[in-house]
Design a protein around this motif. Structure first.
Motif, PDB file in Angstrom:
ATOM      1  N   GLN A  13     -42.667 -67.758  15.376  1.00  0.00           N
ATOM      2  CA  GLN A  13     -42.632 -66.718  14.504  1.00  0.00           C
ATOM      3  C   GLN A  13     -44.109 -66.898  13.774  1.00  0.00           C
ATOM      4  OE1 GLN A  13     -39.662 -67.699  11.040  1.00  0.00           O
ATOM      5  NE2 GLN A  13     -39.958 -65.780  10.329  1.00  0.00           N
ATOM      6  N   ALA A  59     -46.928 -64.782  11.088  1.00  0.00           N
ATOM      7  CA  ALA A  59     -47.036 -63.949   9.699  1.00  0.00           C
ATOM      8  C   ALA A  59     -47.824 -62.688  10.474  1.00  0.00           C
ATOM      9  CB  ALA A  59     -48.071 -64.531   8.893  1.00  0.00           C
ATOM     10  N   ASN A  60     -47.264 -61.452   9.427  1.00  0.00           N
ATOM     11  CA  ASN A  60     -47.960 -60.151   9.900  1.00  0.00           C
ATOM     12  C   ASN A  60     -49.518 -60.400  10.359  1.00  0.00           C
ATOM     13  OD1 ASN A  60     -45.551 -59.092   9.153  1.00  0.00           O
ATOM     14  ND2 ASN A  60     -45.984 -57.954   7.423  1.00  0.00           N
ATOM     15  N   GLU A  88     -42.721 -54.773  15.339  1.00  0.00           N
ATOM     16  CA  GLU A  88     -42.453 -53.632  14.304  1.00  0.00           C
ATOM     17  C   GLU A  88     -43.883 -53.307  13.658  1.00  0.00           C
ATOM     18  OE1 GLU A  88     -39.457 -52.450  12.988  1.00  0.00           O
ATOM     19  OE2 GLU A  88     -37.909 -53.578  14.506  1.00  0.00           O
ATOM     20  N   THR A 101     -45.846 -52.034  10.367  1.00  0.00           N
ATOM     21  CA  THR A 101     -45.840 -52.621   8.849  1.00  0.00           C
ATOM     22  C   THR A 101     -46.266 -51.169   8.116  1.00  0.00           C
ATOM     23  OG1 THR A 101     -47.855 -53.345   8.863  1.00  0.00           O
ATOM     24  CG2 THR A 101     -45.883 -54.830   9.361  1.00  0.00           C
ATOM     25  N   GLU A 119     -45.578 -56.654  12.505  1.00  0.00           N
ATOM     26  CA  GLU A 119     -44.629 -57.780  12.225  1.00  0.00           C
ATOM     27  C   GLU A 119     -44.033 -58.326  13.442  1.00  0.00           C
ATOM     28  OE1 GLU A 119     -40.351 -58.514  10.063  1.00  0.00           O
ATOM     29  OE2 GLU A 119     -41.478 -56.754   9.638  1.00  0.00           O
ATOM     30  N   ARG A 124     -41.149 -59.801  15.255  1.00  0.00           N
ATOM     31  CA  ARG A 124     -40.018 -60.228  14.958  1.00  0.00           C
ATOM     32  C   ARG A 124     -39.519 -61.222  15.825  1.00  0.00           C
ATOM     33  NH1 ARG A 124     -36.265 -57.114  11.385  1.00  0.00           N
ATOM     34  NH2 ARG A 124     -37.785 -55.543  10.506  1.00  0.00           N
TER      35      ARG A 124
END
Length: 172
Positions: free
Chosen positions: A124, A126-127, A154, A156, A163, A165
């Motif tokens: 996971q 961070a943006n 995705e 932003t 992002e 996911r």
């Protein structure tokens, strides 16, 4: 400017008058106190910062010497491997999550969570900027043989940012 000089002169004259009003014993005690204050100020403003700077320099020197020793050892290993004609990828022996974190730091990508499942990682992030993410993934694949098994991105609100996911990486 002359007004400022006159104020300082007047202040000094007041101190001189008060000094002359003190008894010999009070002048002696005050002189010792002023001397101690001057010594303390010199200690606080010069000696302690110099001492701290020297300690930091010694720490940096020790760290640099450690890095130099490590580089010399790695250079010996590289020369030995070249002499034997070895072509194995040196990162093949490192844990996959260590490689991912190391390369992510180089690309300034913030890894928020890593779930290690043997040779498969769920990550996971961070943006991050799309081009930075792609550069990171290309480096992982080309230099370390770590491929993307599954990715879901995705857009932003910020242009160029994505992002992540879902991202699964595996060693080839």
């Amino acid at each position: 400017m002359i007004k400022g000089i006159n104020e300082v002169k007047a202040f000094w004259d007041q101190i001189t008058v008060r000094w002359k009003q003190l008894s010999r014993r009070e002048q002696w005690i005050s002189s010792i106190g002023i001397g101690a204050l001057i010594i303390w100020l010199i200690w606080q403003c010069i000696a302690i910062p110099l001492s701290n700077g020297q300690a930091q320099a010694e720490k940096k020197l020790a760290a640099s010497n450690g890095q130099l020793l490590q580089m010399e050892q790695q250079a010996e290993q590289i020369l030995a491997l070249r002499a034997t004609g070895a072509k194995e990828n040196p990162s093949a022996n490192k844990p996959i999550d260590n490689i991912v974190h190391q390369v992510a730091r180089r690309y300034r990508i913030a890894v928020q969570r890593v779930q290690n499942r043997g040779e498969l990682l769920d990550i996971q992030l961070a943006n991050t900027r799309f081009d930075t993410l792609m550069g990171w993934l290309v480096t992982l694949e080309q230099s370390h043989r770590i491929k993307v098994r599954n990715i879901q991105l995705e857009s932003t609100e910020t242009s160029g940012m994505v992002e992540v996911r879902r991202l699964q990486l595996e060693r080839d």
